[in-house]
Motif scaffolding. Sequence first.
Motif, PDB file in Angstrom:
ATOM      1  N   LEU A   1       0.128   1.830   5.586  1.00  0.00           N
ATOM      2  CA  LEU A   1       0.855   2.120   4.355  1.00  0.00           C
ATOM      3  C   LEU A   1       2.286   1.612   4.486  1.00  0.00           C
ATOM      4  N   ASP A   2       2.761   1.145   3.359  1.00  0.00           N
ATOM      5  CA  ASP A   2       4.179   0.789   3.311  1.00  0.00           C
ATOM      6  C   ASP A   2       5.021   2.025   3.030  1.00  0.00           C
ATOM      7  N   TYR A   3       4.423   2.960   2.331  1.00  0.00           N
ATOM      8  CA  TYR A   3       5.143   4.202   2.040  1.00  0.00           C
ATOM      9  C   TYR A   3       4.111   5.280   1.767  1.00  0.00           C
ATOM     10  N   LEU A   4       4.387   6.456   2.287  1.00  0.00           N
ATOM     11  CA  LEU A   4       3.513   7.593   2.036  1.00  0.00           C
ATOM     12  C   LEU A   4       4.338   8.671   1.331  1.00  0.00           C
ATOM     13  N   ALA A   5       4.001   8.878   0.061  1.00  0.00           N
ATOM     14  CA  ALA A   5       4.726   9.867  -0.742  1.00  0.00           C
ATOM     15  C   ALA A   5       4.023  11.217  -0.621  1.00  0.00           C
ATOM     16  N   LEU A   6       4.743  12.167  -0.099  1.00  0.00           N
ATOM     17  CA  LEU A   6       4.153  13.485   0.142  1.00  0.00           C
ATOM     18  C   LEU A   6       4.762  14.562  -0.746  1.00  0.00           C
TER      19      LEU A   6
ATOM     20  N   ARG B   1       8.610   5.714   6.866  1.00  0.00           N
ATOM     21  CA  ARG B   1       7.737   5.388   5.729  1.00  0.00           C
ATOM     22  C   ARG B   1       7.151   6.627   5.060  1.00  0.00           C
ATOM     23  N   THR B   2       7.466   7.785   5.580  1.00  0.00           N
ATOM     24  CA  THR B   2       6.852   9.016   5.068  1.00  0.00           C
ATOM     25  C   THR B   2       7.942  10.010   4.697  1.00  0.00           C
ATOM     26  N   TRP B   3       7.919  10.412   3.441  1.00  0.00           N
ATOM     27  CA  TRP B   3       8.948  11.331   2.953  1.00  0.00           C
ATOM     28  C   TRP B   3       8.305  12.453   2.137  1.00  0.00           C
ATOM     29  N   TYR B   4       8.957  13.620   2.190  1.00  0.00           N
ATOM     30  CA  TYR B   4       8.716  14.684   1.222  1.00  0.00           C
ATOM     31  C   TYR B   4       9.822  14.588   0.176  1.00  0.00           C
ATOM     32  N   ALA B   5       9.449  14.554  -1.099  1.00  0.00           N
ATOM     33  CA  ALA B   5      10.452  14.403  -2.145  1.00  0.00           C
ATOM     34  C   ALA B   5      11.185  15.715  -2.417  1.00  0.00           C
TER      35      ALA B   5
ATOM     36  N   ILE C   1      -1.932  16.912   7.297  1.00  0.00           N
ATOM     37  CA  ILE C   1      -1.712  15.459   7.143  1.00  0.00           C
ATOM     38  C   ILE C   1      -1.181  14.914   8.468  1.00  0.00           C
ATOM     39  N   ASP C   2      -1.808  13.886   8.907  1.00  0.00           N
ATOM     40  CA  ASP C   2      -1.385  13.252  10.157  1.00  0.00           C
ATOM     41  C   ASP C   2      -0.017  12.606   9.940  1.00  0.00           C
ATOM     42  N   PRO C   3       0.966  12.964  10.757  1.00  0.00           N
ATOM     43  CA  PRO C   3       2.289  12.343  10.559  1.00  0.00           C
ATOM     44  C   PRO C   3       2.275  10.831  10.776  1.00  0.00           C
ATOM     45  N   ALA C   4       1.252  10.349  11.450  1.00  0.00           N
ATOM     46  CA  ALA C   4       1.174   8.897  11.690  1.00  0.00           C
ATOM     47  C   ALA C   4       0.278   8.205  10.683  1.00  0.00           C
ATOM     48  N   ARG C   5      -0.028   8.912   9.576  1.00  0.00           N
ATOM     49  CA  ARG C   5      -0.956   8.335   8.615  1.00  0.00           C
ATOM     50  C   ARG C   5      -0.473   6.992   8.073  1.00  0.00           C
ATOM     51  N   ALA C   6       0.818   6.916   7.800  1.00  0.00           N
ATOM     52  CA  ALA C   6       1.328   5.664   7.228  1.00  0.00           C
ATOM     53  C   ALA C   6       1.017   4.487   8.144  1.00  0.00           C
ATOM     54  N   GLU C   7       1.169   4.722   9.437  1.00  0.00           N
ATOM     55  CA  GLU C   7       0.901   3.649  10.388  1.00  0.00           C
ATOM     56  C   GLU C   7      -0.591   3.388  10.492  1.00  0.00           C
ATOM     57  N   ARG C   8      -1.381   4.432  10.587  1.00  0.00           N
ATOM     58  CA  ARG C   8      -2.811   4.278  10.759  1.00  0.00           C
ATOM     59  C   ARG C   8      -3.422   3.549   9.581  1.00  0.00           C
ATOM     60  N   ALA C   9      -2.974   3.952   8.390  1.00  0.00           N
ATOM     61  CA  ALA C   9      -3.591   3.369   7.194  1.00  0.00           C
ATOM     62  C   ALA C   9      -2.883   2.108   6.719  1.00  0.00           C
TER      63      ALA C   9
ATOM     64  N   ARG D   1       0.859  -1.196   0.000  1.00  0.00           N
ATOM     65  CA  ARG D   1       0.000   0.000   0.000  1.00  0.00           C
ATOM     66  C   ARG D   1       0.893   1.242   0.000  1.00  0.00           C
ATOM     67  N   ILE D   2       0.748   2.004  -1.021  1.00  0.00           N
ATOM     68  CA  ILE D   2       1.545   3.230  -1.137  1.00  0.00           C
ATOM     69  C   ILE D   2       0.563   4.417  -1.172  1.00  0.00           C
ATOM     70  N   GLY D   3       0.759   5.300  -0.243  1.00  0.00           N
ATOM     71  CA  GLY D   3      -0.088   6.486  -0.192  1.00  0.00           C
ATOM     72  C   GLY D   3       0.515   7.642  -0.989  1.00  0.00           C
ATOM     73  N   LEU D   4      -0.362   8.437  -1.571  1.00  0.00           N
ATOM     74  CA  LEU D   4       0.113   9.592  -2.339  1.00  0.00           C
ATOM     75  C   LEU D   4      -0.723  10.800  -1.892  1.00  0.00           C
ATOM     76  N   ALA D   5      -0.075  11.823  -1.324  1.00  0.00           N
ATOM     77  CA  ALA D   5      -0.835  12.953  -0.776  1.00  0.00           C
ATOM     78  C   ALA D   5      -0.033  14.250  -0.877  1.00  0.00           C
ATOM     79  N   HIS D   6      -0.733  15.331  -0.631  1.00  0.00           N
ATOM     80  CA  HIS D   6      -0.097  16.659  -0.720  1.00  0.00           C
ATOM     81  C   HIS D   6      -0.619  17.494   0.439  1.00  0.00           C
ATOM     82  N   GLY D   7       0.280  18.008   1.237  1.00  0.00           N
ATOM     83  CA  GLY D   7      -0.146  18.835   2.350  1.00  0.00           C
ATOM     84  C   GLY D   7       0.952  18.988   3.356  1.00  0.00           C
ATOM     85  N   ALA D   8       0.579  19.534   4.530  1.00  0.00           N
ATOM     86  CA  ALA D   8       1.567  19.824   5.558  1.00  0.00           C
ATOM     87  C   ALA D   8       1.369  18.895   6.724  1.00  0.00           C
ATOM     88  N   ILE D   9       2.446  18.339   7.187  1.00  0.00           N
ATOM     89  CA  ILE D   9       2.377  17.475   8.363  1.00  0.00           C
ATOM     90  C   ILE D   9       1.935  18.352   9.527  1.00  0.00           C
TER      91      ILE D   9
END
Lengths: 906, 370
Positions: free
Chosen positions: B186-191, B203-207, B176-184, B154-162
Amino acid sequence: MIITHIAVEGVGRFRGRHVVRGLGPGLNLLCAANEAGKSTIFRAVQACLFARHDANTKETRALGCIGAQLSARVEVGFKCGDADYRIEKAFLRSNATRLYKNDRLIAEGRAADEALWSTLDLSPGARSFEDSAIGLLWVRQGQSFEPVRPSGEGQALLSRMIEAEVGKVLGGERGERVFTSVTAKLALEETKTGLAKTGGAWKAALERVEAARRALDDVRATLASLEADRDALAAKLRERDGLADASALAQMQADLNLAMRERDTAIGLDQAAQKAATEAARCELAHERASDKHQRLIALDQRIAATRVRIGELDRKAQEEEAALNAQATALTDQEEAFAKLGAQLAVAEREADLARARELAAQDAERLADLDARLKQARELRDRINLLRQTFALVNVAPDALRRIEQAARDLEAAQSRRAAKAPQIAIRLGPDGVGRVTSSGEAITGPRDIAALEPLRIEIAEIASIEIAPAATPEDAQSVNRAREKLERELVVVGAASLAEARERRAKADDIVTEQRGLAAELAMIAPAANGKDGVALLEKALCEAQAKLAAFVGAAPDCSDREALREQRCVAEQARDTLRREHHELQRALLASRNGVAAEKMRLAAFRGDREAAHEKLAEDLALCPDEERPHKLIALAAEAAQARALFEQAQAEATRLRTAVPSGEQRAAIEARVKRLTQAIAARHDRLQEVERDIAGLRGRIESRGGEDLGERESALADALALAERERARIEQRLAALRLLRDTIEACRREARETFLAPVKRAMRPYLQTLFPGADAELDEHFSIGGVQRSGSEIEPFGSLSDGTREQIAIIVRLAFGRLLAERGQPTPIVLDDSLVFSDDERIERMFDVLMQAAEKQQVIVLTCRSRAFQSCGGRPLAIEPDASPQTTMDLRAPLRLVGSR
Amino acid sequence: MRILHTADWQIGKPFLRFGEKAEALRAARLDAVERLGDLAVAEGVAHILVAGDVFDSETPANVTLRGPLERMHRFARVTWHLLPGNHDPHRPCGLWERVRKLGVPPNVCLHLDPEPVVLGDHCFLLPAPLTGKAETRDLTARMDAMATPEGAIRIGLAHGAIAQFGAGEGEAKNPIDPARAERAGLDYLALGDWHRTQPVNARTWYAGTPEPDRYNSQAVGTALLVTIPRAGAIPQVEPRCVGTYHWRSEAIALTEPDQLTTPEAALPATAEPVSKLVLALAISGAVSITARRMLDQWLERLQALVFHLDADLDLRIRPDRDDLETIDFDGVLRRAAETLKQQSVDPSLSSAARQTAEDALMELYLEATA
């Protein structure tokens, strides 16, 4: 420099050599009359010191001797430093110059000119005297009140003096250049009021900022509009989703169906209740009819019984009335018989009364007939007399108009005659004692005094003595006038048939008398025989007479003697009384008879009424019995009573049923609520549908607008414009910052210059102050950096511009400024004489005394030479007196015969 | 599963304040797309996730829309996954509908709905597209309920501010909840949104951006090469440089007259190539007029050296004796210079007034030496 002596020869009016000796330091006063040559000597000294010996200027030419072609020679002796100098110059002819120092010739010609200037520290070859520094201090005649404006040379000299003391403070050319450059840069960018100037970078920057801001605002407005459209579109889409929700619609439809069923149920119950009510009403009506029928039969029965009772009563009353009527009829018959008898008696009495009256009237007519006859006779006589008077009047009458014409003609004649007579000479003849018979007038002897109006030519002869012809003054026209008047009078008289005016008047008077008499006779005739209805009175009288005669003849033919009128009258009265008595009785009897008749008639009517009622009652009874005979009626009564009871029972039953059904029907409010719910839900469903269509249209419109604007790269334009605005604002800020710096720089430089100027001019002001305050205690002067005086401030008041001062004050200030400059130069080791030619001419007595004090103060520092022609005004001036004297000394240094070695002659 | 994670391209940004350099900066952003493609091909990556703000504005011109699409189209073996961000949210009749109308290349996926999408074998992408410029709700919360097959990545894709939840939800924009990857799960949350390559957690990075667009964000354009071995494994994230220009911000405090030597000395060591350096240089200190003139020349040389120089000078002009004598030894000009010098340090005057006095002094110097 101290001038020690001056000599001129061949200059102006000084043909020979003239000198001014005794000049020294301090105040020197040369007081001489007009035309003494003071100004000539002043100009000569100027030329000697400042002009080249070979100069051919207006000033040098003006030195020429009046009336002689001589060389203008000028000699000036002066001290400078520790040495005595003497300069000798010849102008116009045999130009030469020599400079002596301590009586030793040190230079000639051009070299002498330049050596002199060098000694006096003057710039060589100044174009005019005024350009030199000393020109600053030497004031020509008539120029003492001009404001002091040092030339560049003078300014430079003063500046050098001052700068040596205060240092180079003004910045010089560099400072001026910087200031000018800064001011010019500012002038390019801003107006005098500090606004951005068109064409400047600042203005352009402001305009760019404004343009960028406007463009950005426009784009942002469009973006805002687009955003609003997007928001609206989102809202419309959400609304559409809500409207298109099938479940909500289905729920509404189900609610509507339920409401409609409830409404139909209510309608059904209401209809059933109405039907039951209708049935109950019908039963009630049947009950009412049965009951009514029964009641009618009861009433019929009662009515029949009552009618029978009434009939019996009416029979009894009719019988009673018949008896009464018979009695009254009998009495009436008796009354009629008595009335007829009385009537016959009355007729007889009436005839007798009439006859008695007729006899009496006949007697009256006979009397009247005699009267009528007499009157008729009299009337005829009067008529005849009137006719006679009428005839006489016609013969004698002269119409008033004719009489007036005759009178007028007579007056005209008289007037014409008078006029002619007025013109006729009046001859008065008076005879003397011997004159009797000896004088004739127109052949007629004059025997006594005679007055003659000579209307015609007259000849008076005095026997054998004289003959006097008298021609009247009247003209032929006068005679003709008289003749015309006379002819006219005669014509008028002929018309009326009179011989003269008097006759005419007499006839007129007589005619009036006739008329008067005629009127009296006519009045009398009218009394006797008045006219009536247009008929002649005599004719009426004749007719009345004839009628009376006929009447009398008719009566007399039927009755006996009518002459005793009294007896006739008495007979008449008796007959009338008897008649009247019978009349009264007749009348009373007639009234009684009438009353009886009325009573009988009334009785008959009552009887008829009773009979009529009885018949009506019988008819009514017959009708009622026909409706229901006696034998049927009891049975019918019982039957109808039963029917009514049954109908009542049915009615009550139907009413109970109707009430029951009505109770089950929903109330009006409930039904209204159900109906409202049906209507509401129906409208809601329709409105939902309409709204959905409307929202679809709105969505389409919004999409179209957004799509059309979405491709306008608004966002990029906004970013670009925002960047452009930021750039423009930065540029503007940069320019404004630079302008602020330039303004500060300009103001700072100006302030420093002002301060420097104050410092620079301080020595000049210091030099001026003692002189100025001698004149105006507490006063101060304003100078600019060019040493020009701008104004004067007296005792702390406002600065008065130089030009606004009076001539006298300006002159005094101008002299003081020059004295200050001289003092400045003197204090700095360069004393320069001050020459005032004919100054202080505008000063009053008090001011001139103060100026003398000023001059004395100035003379302490330098030589002051005052030239004036006003000996009285300058009496208290003080100073060394000077004079222009011819120089008879053989030891002259300027020997005209001694040739000068010409140097550089033309 | 290997993916390339990028974000915040902001194609169409004008950069007008850079003057004639603006076009180069705009072009660099499009060039970065190609470099991303090249990197993906080189690494054998089939999916590039663009976590929002593909475009700088919501109403770009059509040519701006087509620019990145055409470049993405060239890399047919790579699937580009585009997510709407706050600069380019998905709204009715918005930018993404225009993109559709223009024609989306077959290798470009627009994730406009919050619905899971298959990325590959047992791999799902859970997008949280923004539908407005500023959301107060955490749209990634939907990911918690998005179901995927058991064992799928599960890879999340989102745009916003932690955002730190509990501190007033509803105040942050696009939180954006900083714990979203864990809650949902997700294996990776691309922000996307922060222009900085930044890990939030394992698991959560800003590119960050592939091409920087501002100072003090990231110095060089970067993309993240993400390797997820299997579902539940910690992803390996490698930042890779894909940008053209380096953006630096430096400050120099002048304390000595000879402090500035060569312009190159002021450049950071990692700013190679210098010709691609976008430099913001803040210089502060107090200098004489002469030194200030010399600094202008020094800045000219530096500007010629780098790609673009934004010089922010916070300098106090302190004329020395030589400066004043250059103006004049004496007289009005000298006095004016002295006066302005006093005003420039007068504490009773405002800083603006003191600055004006300094500027006036400089003008005087320039006029006097002209």
